[in-house]
Scaffold this motif. Structure first.
Motif, PDB file in Angstrom:
ATOM      1  N   LEU A 115       0.935  -1.212  -0.023  1.00  0.00           N
ATOM      2  CA  LEU A 115       0.058  -0.034   0.083  1.00  0.00           C
ATOM      3  C   LEU A 115       0.917   1.429  -0.071  1.00  0.00           C
ATOM      4  O   LEU A 115       1.973   1.300   0.606  1.00  0.00           O
ATOM      5  CB  LEU A 115      -0.897  -0.056   1.282  1.00  0.00           C
ATOM      6  N   PRO A 116       0.364   2.208  -0.723  1.00  0.00           N
ATOM      7  CA  PRO A 116       1.318   3.451  -0.988  1.00  0.00           C
ATOM      8  C   PRO A 116       1.943   4.066   0.635  1.00  0.00           C
ATOM      9  O   PRO A 116       2.821   4.662   0.756  1.00  0.00           O
ATOM     10  CB  PRO A 116       0.667   4.460  -1.693  1.00  0.00           C
ATOM     11  N   GLU A 117       0.621   3.900   1.603  1.00  0.00           N
ATOM     12  CA  GLU A 117       0.978   4.485   2.797  1.00  0.00           C
ATOM     13  C   GLU A 117       2.287   3.813   3.618  1.00  0.00           C
ATOM     14  O   GLU A 117       2.780   4.401   4.460  1.00  0.00           O
ATOM     15  CB  GLU A 117      -0.374   4.294   3.599  1.00  0.00           C
ATOM     16  N   LEU A 118       2.333   2.738   3.308  1.00  0.00           N
ATOM     17  CA  LEU A 118       3.520   1.720   3.764  1.00  0.00           C
ATOM     18  C   LEU A 118       4.689   1.741   3.085  1.00  0.00           C
ATOM     19  O   LEU A 118       5.743   1.844   3.326  1.00  0.00           O
ATOM     20  CB  LEU A 118       3.063   0.511   4.180  1.00  0.00           C
ATOM     21  N   SER A 119       4.744   1.304   1.591  1.00  0.00           N
ATOM     22  CA  SER A 119       5.724   0.986   1.131  1.00  0.00           C
ATOM     23  C   SER A 119       6.810   1.884   0.792  1.00  0.00           C
ATOM     24  O   SER A 119       8.048   1.421   1.062  1.00  0.00           O
ATOM     25  CB  SER A 119       5.139   0.841  -0.478  1.00  0.00           C
ATOM     26  N   ALA A 120       6.832   3.236   0.973  1.00  0.00           N
ATOM     27  CA  ALA A 120       7.864   4.128   0.755  1.00  0.00           C
ATOM     28  C   ALA A 120       8.656   4.105   2.315  1.00  0.00           C
ATOM     29  O   ALA A 120       9.921   4.488   2.224  1.00  0.00           O
ATOM     30  CB  ALA A 120       7.568   5.429   0.762  1.00  0.00           C
ATOM     31  N   ASN A 121       7.879   3.424   3.399  1.00  0.00           N
ATOM     32  CA  ASN A 121       8.679   3.558   4.704  1.00  0.00           C
ATOM     33  C   ASN A 121       9.068   2.253   5.167  1.00  0.00           C
ATOM     34  O   ASN A 121       9.608   1.810   6.095  1.00  0.00           O
ATOM     35  CB  ASN A 121       7.739   4.197   5.710  1.00  0.00           C
ATOM     36  N   VAL A 122       9.099   1.222   4.044  1.00  0.00           N
ATOM     37  CA  VAL A 122       9.479  -0.322   4.563  1.00  0.00           C
ATOM     38  C   VAL A 122      10.706  -0.471   3.885  1.00  0.00           C
ATOM     39  O   VAL A 122      10.789  -0.478   2.747  1.00  0.00           O
ATOM     40  CB  VAL A 122       8.374  -1.268   4.355  1.00  0.00           C
ATOM     41  N   HIS A 123      11.922  -0.612   4.454  1.00  0.00           N
ATOM     42  CA  HIS A 123      13.106  -0.751   4.178  1.00  0.00           C
ATOM     43  C   HIS A 123      13.499  -2.249   4.232  1.00  0.00           C
ATOM     44  O   HIS A 123      13.783  -2.820   5.306  1.00  0.00           O
ATOM     45  CB  HIS A 123      14.149  -0.031   4.898  1.00  0.00           C
ATOM     46  N   LEU A 124      13.484  -3.011   3.074  1.00  0.00           N
ATOM     47  CA  LEU A 124      14.064  -4.290   3.076  1.00  0.00           C
ATOM     48  C   LEU A 124      15.511  -4.374   2.943  1.00  0.00           C
ATOM     49  O   LEU A 124      16.162  -3.348   2.797  1.00  0.00           O
ATOM     50  CB  LEU A 124      13.345  -4.843   1.851  1.00  0.00           C
ATOM     51  N   ASN A 125      15.965  -5.575   3.101  1.00  0.00           N
ATOM     52  CA  ASN A 125      17.360  -5.988   3.261  1.00  0.00           C
ATOM     53  C   ASN A 125      18.337  -4.971   4.114  1.00  0.00           C
ATOM     54  O   ASN A 125      19.011  -4.589   3.898  1.00  0.00           O
ATOM     55  CB  ASN A 125      18.083  -5.950   1.873  1.00  0.00           C
ATOM     56  N   THR A 126      17.448  -4.607   5.251  1.00  0.00           N
ATOM     57  CA  THR A 126      17.970  -3.774   6.125  1.00  0.00           C
ATOM     58  C   THR A 126      18.005  -4.304   7.622  1.00  0.00           C
ATOM     59  O   THR A 126      16.783  -4.414   8.144  1.00  0.00           O
ATOM     60  CB  THR A 126      17.048  -2.295   6.234  1.00  0.00           C
ATOM     61  N   LYS A 127      19.093  -4.615   7.983  1.00  0.00           N
ATOM     62  CA  LYS A 127      19.284  -5.477   9.213  1.00  0.00           C
ATOM     63  C   LYS A 127      19.681  -4.537  10.416  1.00  0.00           C
ATOM     64  O   LYS A 127      20.664  -3.843  10.301  1.00  0.00           O
ATOM     65  CB  LYS A 127      20.209  -6.667   9.075  1.00  0.00           C
ATOM     66  N   VAL A 128      18.964  -4.374  11.359  1.00  0.00           N
ATOM     67  CA  VAL A 128      19.103  -3.569  12.593  1.00  0.00           C
ATOM     68  C   VAL A 128      20.328  -4.331  13.447  1.00  0.00           C
ATOM     69  O   VAL A 128      20.263  -5.287  13.673  1.00  0.00           O
ATOM     70  CB  VAL A 128      17.951  -3.064  13.251  1.00  0.00           C
ATOM     71  N   THR A 129      21.403  -3.471  13.556  1.00  0.00           N
ATOM     72  CA  THR A 129      22.348  -4.173  14.300  1.00  0.00           C
ATOM     73  C   THR A 129      22.586  -3.813  15.613  1.00  0.00           C
ATOM     74  O   THR A 129      23.099  -4.520  16.640  1.00  0.00           O
ATOM     75  CB  THR A 129      23.668  -4.230  13.522  1.00  0.00           C
ATOM     76  N   ALA A 130      22.122  -2.593  15.871  1.00  0.00           N
ATOM     77  CA  ALA A 130      22.279  -1.991  17.537  1.00  0.00           C
ATOM     78  C   ALA A 130      21.411  -0.721  17.471  1.00  0.00           C
ATOM     79  O   ALA A 130      21.111  -0.072  16.364  1.00  0.00           O
ATOM     80  CB  ALA A 130      23.898  -1.591  17.559  1.00  0.00           C
ATOM     81  N   ILE A 131      21.098  -0.484  18.890  1.00  0.00           N
ATOM     82  CA  ILE A 131      20.031   0.626  18.967  1.00  0.00           C
ATOM     83  C   ILE A 131      20.682   1.336  20.251  1.00  0.00           C
ATOM     84  O   ILE A 131      21.239   0.528  21.095  1.00  0.00           O
ATOM     85  CB  ILE A 131      18.867   0.297  19.377  1.00  0.00           C
TER      86      ILE A 131
END
Ligand SMILES: Cc1cc2nc3c(=O)[nH]c(=O)nc-3n(C[C@H](O)[C@H](O)[C@H](O)COP(=O)(O)OP(=O)(O)OC[C@H]3O[C@@H](n4cnc5c(N)ncnc54)[C@H](O)[C@@H]3O)c2cc1C
Length: 470
Positions: A115-131
């Protein structure tokens, strides 16, 4: 409508400047719960960014896509997500039908993420390594609540840092399986045998048929995943008679594995127990109960597994393949630099432990819970979904949907809605608390509570001293 936002994405070496208040909420993991969090944020007009390690949404479910779930569609779709989808002319699946993992990904999660409301903000191939908090290690207290979170990611081979005003960690546990040894330690020996061990539910009757056909296969574990694996192996054995199946469980009594069967509020979950009971009673599978694995060794091209049953040494020789279905555990390494409180035995969100501890609590219900129970010492940081249950195995999507609804309400300042939590879960039909079903928290009735306290007067009266609601 999503508010206009400017997302700070930097290479690791730049110094960002941005007010925390204008930043989006970061969601980690595009499983059903992470995507539901996104839908809830959209419904409130809140900006978000969602990071998914896999190359598609629902990446963990994809690994067991051939498996049919036990809950029908009505329990598997988040309300805010459904509204968004319906407004885009999505045709909802029939409530009572039970999907496979593949259908969950293809008929629900993918259309939602597209959906356009989501697609621009969903980052695939993006692994969070630390916060962490921007510029502060977790030791420093002064002013940390006002600082943005910094989310370190690996994205298509490069490292970046994003900033967020809040974090919802919905990264699940499926990618982090438990080892086979009953002491819970991954030894070098087990790691070295990796090419003969599958952690998960292999597609025995389709893609991975050749791997298991005509082989001696050891299945370890006693949950629904093990049952799913065994049912397919039993079918394979009918077609390829040389297939030998050994099932090792730590439980002393095989009856405990069968669950509530016809008492289960979810028919398909109950049937798993009934079907595996039939397979065991037919003698198709050699069952070792009370078996504690202590050692794995290479034996030529095969594996030898040894352990003990009631302190007697037992050895299983010449195993070709092992399927490890001993559960999974959360990856807490990415949250090392934020202040979180987890239960010391389950690695789950601390407040949830008494509600879900498998040592004492076997039913599929959980007291309704939301932002208050999931709140961490680190303000605006939440662990949700399967990860919030840590090593406990009874998580259901419907629980996660209510978790994120409540959290998002709190993040937009609507504490009344955040505290009004509602949850309806079907019972497993088995309760390990209480002498009889009427004494227990798991009595086979629909559970619906509208306050944070599960023990409304009527519930407390029924629950008695053994209840989960004390
Ligand atoms: C075989 C099986 C059958 C099940 N059947 C049912 C059922 O019938 N009904 C039911 O309600 N529940 C069922 N469950 C339980 C549960 O609802 C599912 O496991 C569900 O997928 C959990 O959703 P989640 O969003 O919390 O986590 P997941 O679906 O595991 O999603 C987590 C996501 O986070 C991503 N991720 C992980 N680490 C990172 C990182 N560092 N950075 C970025 N992304 C990351 C993963 O790639 C994944 O896409 C079942 C589970 C299994 C395993």
């Amino acid at each position: 409508m999503i508010k206009n936002i400017s997302v700070n994405k930097m290479s690791c070496c730049e110094t960002p400047v941005q007010e925390k208040g204008n930043l989006p909420v970061a969601i980690i993991g595009a499983g059903p719960v992470g995507l539901a969090a996104a839908a809830q944020l959209i419904s409130k007009g809140e900006p978000f960014m969602l990071f998914e390690a896999g190359d598609e949404v629902g990446a963990n479910i994809r690994k067991w896509e051939h498996v049919r779930l036990f809950s029908p569609w009505q329990y598997n779709i988040d309300k805010a997500a459904k509204e968004l989808l319906l407004s885009a002319n999505w045709v909802a699946p029939q409530n009572e039908k039970i999907p496979t993992g593949k259908e969950i990904v293809e008929h629900y999660l993918k259309p939602l993420a597209a959906l356009p409301e989501l697609s621009a903000n969903v980052h695939l191939n993006t692994k969070v390594t630390a916060i962490s908090r921007k510029g502060l290690s977790k030791v420093k207290t002064s002013g940390r609540e006002k600082l943005p979170f910094v989310i370190h990611v690996e994205q298509n081979g490069s490292s970046f840092i994003y900033e967020a005003r809040a974090v919802i960690d919905a990264s699940g546990t499926w990618s982090n399986p438990n080892p086979l040894r009953s002491d819970g330690i991954f030894t070098e020996e087990e790691k070295a045998l990796n090419s003969h061990i599958s952690y998960g539910i292999p597609a025995v009757l389709s893609k991975e048929r050749n791997r298991y056909s005509g082989k001696k296969v050891l299945v370890v574990g006693s949950g629904h995943s093990a049952i799913n694996t065994l049912l397919e192996l039993a079918q394979l054995q009918k077609e390829e008679s040389g297939t030998e199946i050994v099932w090792a469980i730590r439980k002393a009594n095989i009856e405990d594995v069968y669950g509530g069967r016809e008492l289960d509020g979810l028919q398909a979950r109950g049937e798993l127990g009934t079907r595996i009971q039939k397979v065991v009673e037919s003698g198709t599978v050699k069952v070792l109960t009370g078996f504690h694995i202590e050692e794995l060794r290479k034996q030529g091209e095969q594996i030898q597994v040894s352990g003990s049953i009631q302190n007697e040494r037992v050895v299983i020789d010449h195993i070709d393949e092992i399927v490890g279905n001993t559960g999974s555990r959360p990856d807490l390494s990415i949250v090392q630099e934020v202040r979180i409180l987890t239960d010391p035995s389950l690695d789950c969100v601390y407040e949830l432990a008494p509600l879900i501890d498998p040592n004492v609590h076997s039913c599929g219900t959980v007291r309704p819970h939301g932002e208050k129970e999931l709140r961490q010492p680190e303000k605006d940081f939440y662990i949700v979904g399967a990860k919030s249950y840590g090593r406990a195995p009874t998580f259901l999507m419907a629980t996660g949907y209510e978790q994120v609804r409540s959290i998002v309400a709190a993040l937009v300042g609507d504490m009344e809605s955040a505290q009004k939590v509602e949850l309806e879960l079907p019972e497993t039909g088995v309760c390990s608390l209480g002498a009889s079903s009427t004494d227990s928290c798991c009595e086979p009735v629909q559970m619906k509570e509208t306050s944070l306290d599960c023990c409304s007067p009527s519930k407390t009266e029924k629950a008695g001293s053994d209840s989960c609601c004390e």
